[in-house]
Motif scaffolding. Structure first.
Motif, PDB file in Angstrom:
ATOM      1  N   ALA A   5      22.334 -20.499 -16.619  1.00 51.54           N
ATOM      2  CA  ALA A   5      22.099 -21.927 -16.863  1.00 51.54           C
ATOM      3  C   ALA A   5      22.192 -22.249 -18.351  1.00 51.54           C
ATOM      4  N   LYS A   6      21.674 -21.393 -19.188  1.00 54.67           N
ATOM      5  CA  LYS A   6      21.671 -21.652 -20.626  1.00 54.67           C
ATOM      6  C   LYS A   6      23.066 -21.534 -21.235  1.00 54.67           C
ATOM      7  N   GLU A   7      23.800 -20.546 -20.830  1.00 50.75           N
ATOM      8  CA  GLU A   7      25.123 -20.290 -21.413  1.00 50.75           C
ATOM      9  C   GLU A   7      26.214 -21.164 -20.797  1.00 50.75           C
ATOM     10  N   LEU A   8      26.124 -21.422 -19.489  1.00 55.49           N
ATOM     11  CA  LEU A   8      27.249 -22.010 -18.763  1.00 55.49           C
ATOM     12  C   LEU A   8      26.978 -23.413 -18.236  1.00 55.49           C
ATOM     13  N   TYR A   9      25.899 -24.055 -18.678  1.00 58.52           N
ATOM     14  CA  TYR A   9      25.582 -25.370 -18.130  1.00 58.52           C
ATOM     15  C   TYR A   9      26.760 -26.335 -18.286  1.00 58.52           C
ATOM     16  N   TRP A  10      26.910 -27.166 -17.263  1.00 51.00           N
ATOM     17  CA  TRP A  10      27.941 -28.211 -17.205  1.00 51.00           C
ATOM     18  C   TRP A  10      29.372 -27.657 -17.250  1.00 51.00           C
ATOM     19  N   GLU A  11      29.551 -26.388 -16.877  1.00 50.85           N
ATOM     20  CA  GLU A  11      30.896 -25.824 -16.780  1.00 50.85           C
ATOM     21  C   GLU A  11      31.328 -25.619 -15.326  1.00 50.85           C
ATOM     22  N   GLY A  12      30.578 -26.232 -14.388  1.00 45.24           N
ATOM     23  CA  GLY A  12      31.007 -26.218 -13.002  1.00 45.24           C
ATOM     24  C   GLY A  12      30.612 -24.991 -12.212  1.00 45.24           C
ATOM     25  N   HIS A  13      29.505 -24.341 -12.589  1.00 41.90           N
ATOM     26  CA  HIS A  13      29.071 -23.119 -11.912  1.00 41.90           C
ATOM     27  C   HIS A  13      27.784 -23.267 -11.097  1.00 41.90           C
ATOM     28  N   ARG A  14      26.995 -24.300 -11.353  1.00 38.48           N
ATOM     29  CA  ARG A  14      25.586 -24.267 -10.948  1.00 38.48           C
ATOM     30  C   ARG A  14      25.380 -24.229  -9.435  1.00 38.48           C
ATOM     31  N   ARG A  15      26.083 -25.070  -8.674  1.00 41.66           N
ATOM     32  CA  ARG A  15      25.885 -25.045  -7.222  1.00 41.66           C
ATOM     33  C   ARG A  15      26.219 -23.667  -6.667  1.00 41.66           C
ATOM     34  N   GLN A  16      27.357 -23.135  -7.063  1.00 42.45           N
ATOM     35  CA  GLN A  16      27.766 -21.821  -6.584  1.00 42.45           C
ATOM     36  C   GLN A  16      26.730 -20.754  -6.951  1.00 42.45           C
ATOM     37  N   ASP A  17      26.226 -20.827  -8.185  1.00 38.41           N
ATOM     38  CA  ASP A  17      25.226 -19.850  -8.620  1.00 38.41           C
ATOM     39  C   ASP A  17      23.949 -19.946  -7.800  1.00 38.41           C
ATOM     40  N   LEU A  18      23.443 -21.148  -7.616  1.00 34.70           N
ATOM     41  CA  LEU A  18      22.202 -21.312  -6.870  1.00 34.70           C
ATOM     42  C   LEU A  18      22.350 -20.813  -5.434  1.00 34.70           C
ATOM     43  N   ILE A  19      23.512 -21.029  -4.827  1.00 35.09           N
ATOM     44  CA  ILE A  19      23.740 -20.525  -3.475  1.00 35.09           C
ATOM     45  C   ILE A  19      23.762 -19.000  -3.480  1.00 35.09           C
ATOM     46  N   ARG A  20      24.503 -18.411  -4.401  1.00 33.99           N
ATOM     47  CA  ARG A  20      24.625 -16.952  -4.438  1.00 33.99           C
ATOM     48  C   ARG A  20      23.290 -16.277  -4.711  1.00 33.99           C
ATOM     49  N   PHE A  21      22.455 -16.874  -5.526  1.00 32.37           N
ATOM     50  CA  PHE A  21      21.149 -16.297  -5.857  1.00 32.37           C
ATOM     51  C   PHE A  21      20.072 -16.671  -4.840  1.00 32.37           C
ATOM     52  N   GLY A  22      20.437 -17.417  -3.790  1.00 29.80           N
ATOM     53  CA  GLY A  22      19.481 -17.768  -2.745  1.00 29.80           C
ATOM     54  C   GLY A  22      18.464 -18.808  -3.150  1.00 29.80           C
ATOM     55  N   LYS A  23      18.829 -19.689  -4.089  1.00 29.47           N
ATOM     56  CA  LYS A  23      17.881 -20.683  -4.608  1.00 29.47           C
ATOM     57  C   LYS A  23      18.297 -22.119  -4.291  1.00 29.47           C
ATOM     58  N   TYR A  24      19.357 -22.293  -3.540  1.00 28.46           N
ATOM     59  CA  TYR A  24      19.874 -23.639  -3.334  1.00 28.46           C
ATOM     60  C   TYR A  24      19.143 -24.370  -2.215  1.00 28.46           C
ATOM     61  N   LEU A  25      18.949 -23.728  -1.090  1.00 27.62           N
ATOM     62  CA  LEU A  25      18.310 -24.390   0.044  1.00 27.62           C
ATOM     63  C   LEU A  25      16.801 -24.420  -0.096  1.00 27.62           C
ATOM     64  N   THR A  26      16.229 -23.279  -0.358  1.00 26.56           N
ATOM     65  CA  THR A  26      14.767 -23.138  -0.431  1.00 26.56           C
ATOM     66  C   THR A  26      14.410 -22.240  -1.610  1.00 26.56           C
ATOM     67  N   GLY A  27      13.127 -22.221  -1.930  1.00 27.28           N
ATOM     68  CA  GLY A  27      12.647 -21.325  -2.979  1.00 27.28           C
ATOM     69  C   GLY A  27      12.702 -21.912  -4.372  1.00 27.28           C
ATOM     70  N   TYR A  28      13.359 -23.015  -4.529  1.00 22.95           N
ATOM     71  CA  TYR A  28      13.422 -23.699  -5.824  1.00 22.95           C
ATOM     72  C   TYR A  28      13.842 -25.138  -5.564  1.00 22.95           C
ATOM     73  N   ASN A  29      13.009 -26.068  -5.953  1.00 27.37           N
ATOM     74  CA  ASN A  29      13.319 -27.483  -5.774  1.00 27.37           C
ATOM     75  C   ASN A  29      13.372 -28.203  -7.113  1.00 27.37           C
ATOM     76  N   TRP A  30      14.109 -29.259  -7.160  1.00 27.32           N
ATOM     77  CA  TRP A  30      14.223 -30.093  -8.360  1.00 27.32           C
ATOM     78  C   TRP A  30      14.159 -31.554  -7.949  1.00 27.32           C
TER      79      TRP A  30
END
Length: 531
Positions: A467-492
């Protein structure tokens, strides 16, 4: 100057053929429409035509049509067509990867764009429809180039041996670009329509599942490896072997999401190929990676594959034009080298909490707007970030205050370092090496940045570093899904439509197949959870 883009004006002058989807819903069925002056065979009598066609395909990642005016979209214009401004490739990809996450939220009320902020989209979302159309227009162009450059076609035209050698590399690059779009397709939509240059025009393409397309793209990347330029030997803006290795790395590290099978060992091999390719972490200030001269200021040492922009030759309202103008208001616009601010996107409170005071994350100086967002339509709520700038690294202005020169780094070495660290945190790769990579990126961001040790290297830690290095470069959704944080376990905030954030159901791991496409092509079927 951006070398491959410089071929675009010749394309417009010499080949007024417009490649049209007979409708957006015929996906991969792209047929050249000849005007009164040019036929395709007349076009190919000019030896330069092949590179001009190649430039057209590269340009499809940056532009919307043949010329830089509204109403000239490759996807057509008028009732029932996709809005040209909405459909630019990079703009569409960026919105679908960033707006549904903690990294970005947009204030605009264009129909269906607020649904991306709140993960409440449906099969009629015009932004998913636009990106779907753009992906498959690109693939169709690639297929047409490959049909027109077979050995038999080249022999019929009497193409010289020297030009054949060039075209062999062009074909490999086009196969890479087709693979790139198929990768984006399975990441965003899962199962997708599929066709290659071997398929007959006029036949509605069948739908293939993620596993099939995943395997196909990997096989293509292996097949073209020997025909691509060696790392750093191609013109700037064109892909080389390292770009293909990077795409392979991205596929393999996401393999468990795409296919259900963990391919971390294979991902490590591919990532190491990238790291040892000759590209490097640019020894320049972090901010300079995203400035108007990032094709010449040293950033090109790190940018493995850019989407290239030139303020005079790629004047479109997508890409870095969109990313810079939409991130600011008029008061800040001049400091970013543009003539106006569109008061669009900013970031959410949870992202601010993650990044803290890390020097790589550049907030608008002096901005006192609250991090918490009570009204998604208020640009004055949410912290304002700076990422891309239309100012050169020496402080001078770019060519145009309306259309930036700033290239978008689709692939850069920092991502390869972080993928290695992710693999090491999960038991693949050397932890000590990974720690060194993380510290290299931190120190590049600020000489006084705190360094880490092996005990810090956890999966959650790496996600935050990304998040710190690559923010706004089009990675975040993919990253959150791969790390298991997109659906549950982390909300914003505003996740799932609730200000406090709420869990998502499994259907939101994919975007829907646009309803228009389902109506047009009976071979297609909808993703689970969408009507």
């Amino acid at each position: 100057m951006k070398n491959i883009i410089n071929n675009k004006p010749n394309w417009v002058l010499l080949f007024s053929v417009i490649f049209l989807l007979t409708s957006c819903t015929k996906d991969l069925d792209i047929v050249p429409k000849d005007d009164d002056d040019f036929t395709s065979e007349v076009f190919y009598q000019n030896p330069n035509s092949y590179k001009q066609f190649l430039a057209k395909i590269y340009g499809g990642l940056a532009l919307t049509g043949q010329s830089n005016v509204a109403g000239s979209s490759d996807l057509g214009s008028g009732p029932g067509t996709v809005d040209e401004g909405f459909s630019q490739y990079l703009r569409g990809y960026w919105q679908l990867q960033e707006l549904p996450t903690d990294e970005a939220l947009i204030a605009w009320g264009d129909p269906t764009i607020p649904d991306l902020n709140t993960n409440t989209w449906n099969a009629d979302n015009v932004f998913t429809e636009a990106f779907f159309a753009r992906i498959f227009f690109q693939i169709g162009l690639c297929n047409e180039f490959l049909r027109e450059t077979t050995d038999s076609k080249l022999s019929e035209r009497g193409v010289t041996d020297d030009l054949r050698t060039q075209i062999k590399m062009f074909r490999a690059e086009v196969r890479f670009l087709r693979a790139l779009s198929y990768y984006h397709g399975i990441d965003i939509f899962g199962k997708i329509p599929f066709a290659t240059d071997a398929d007959l025009l006029g036949t509605p393409p069948p739908m293939k599942n993620r596993e099939f397309v995943f395997d196909y793209v990997l096989s293509e990347l292996d097949a073209i490896n020997g025909d691509l330029a060696t790392p750093r030997a191609n013109e700037y803006g064109r892909v080389d072997q390292a770009g293909a290795w990077m795409l392979k790395s991205k596929l393999l590290i996401n393999a468990k999401v795409y296919t259900g099978i963990d391919r971390s060992s294979d991902a490590l091999v591919a990532v190491n190929q990238v790291i040892n390719s000759g590209y490097a972490i640019a020894q320049i200030p972090y901010a300079n990676l995203f400035k108007a001269d990032n094709n010449t200021n040293g950033a090109q040492d790190e940018i493995i594959f850019p989407i290239a922009y030139d303020g005079l030759k790629t004047a479109s309202y997508g890409g870095t034009t969109f990313l810079i103008h939409a991130s600011t208001d008029n008061a800040v616009a001049l400091t970013l080298g543009v003539d106006s601010g569109w008061k669009g996107f900013r970031t959410r409170q949870e992202f601010v909490n993650i990044v803290g005071t890390d020097a790589r994350v550049m907030f608008v100086p002096g901005n006192s707007d609250p991090a918490s967002i009570t009204n998604t339509r208020e640009f004055t709520e949410g912290k304002k970030l700076i990422k891309f700038s239309n100012i050169k690294s020496d402080g001078t202005l770019a060519q145009s205050a309306e259309f930036p020169d700033t290239d978008f780094p689709l692939f850069r070495m920092a991502d390869a370092y972080l993928m290695y660290a992710e693999l090491a945190a999960n038991g693949f790769g050397d932890v000590g090496t990974a720690v060194g990579y993380i510290n290299t990126l931190r120190i590049r961001g600020s000489a006084s940045a705190p360094t880490i040790t092996a005990s810090d290297l956890t999966s959650d830690f790496v996600l935050d570093e990304r998040a710190k290095e690559l923010y706004w470069e089009g990675h975040r959704r993919q990253d959150l899904i791969r790390f298991g944080k997109y659906l549950t376990g982390y909300n914003w905030q505003w996740k799932g439509g609730s200000q406090a954030g709420t869990d998502l159901n499994n259907s939101k791991l994919l975007y829907p197949i646009p309803r228009k496409e389902l109506i047009s092509n009976s071979n297609l079927s909808q993703n689970p959870g969408y009507n």
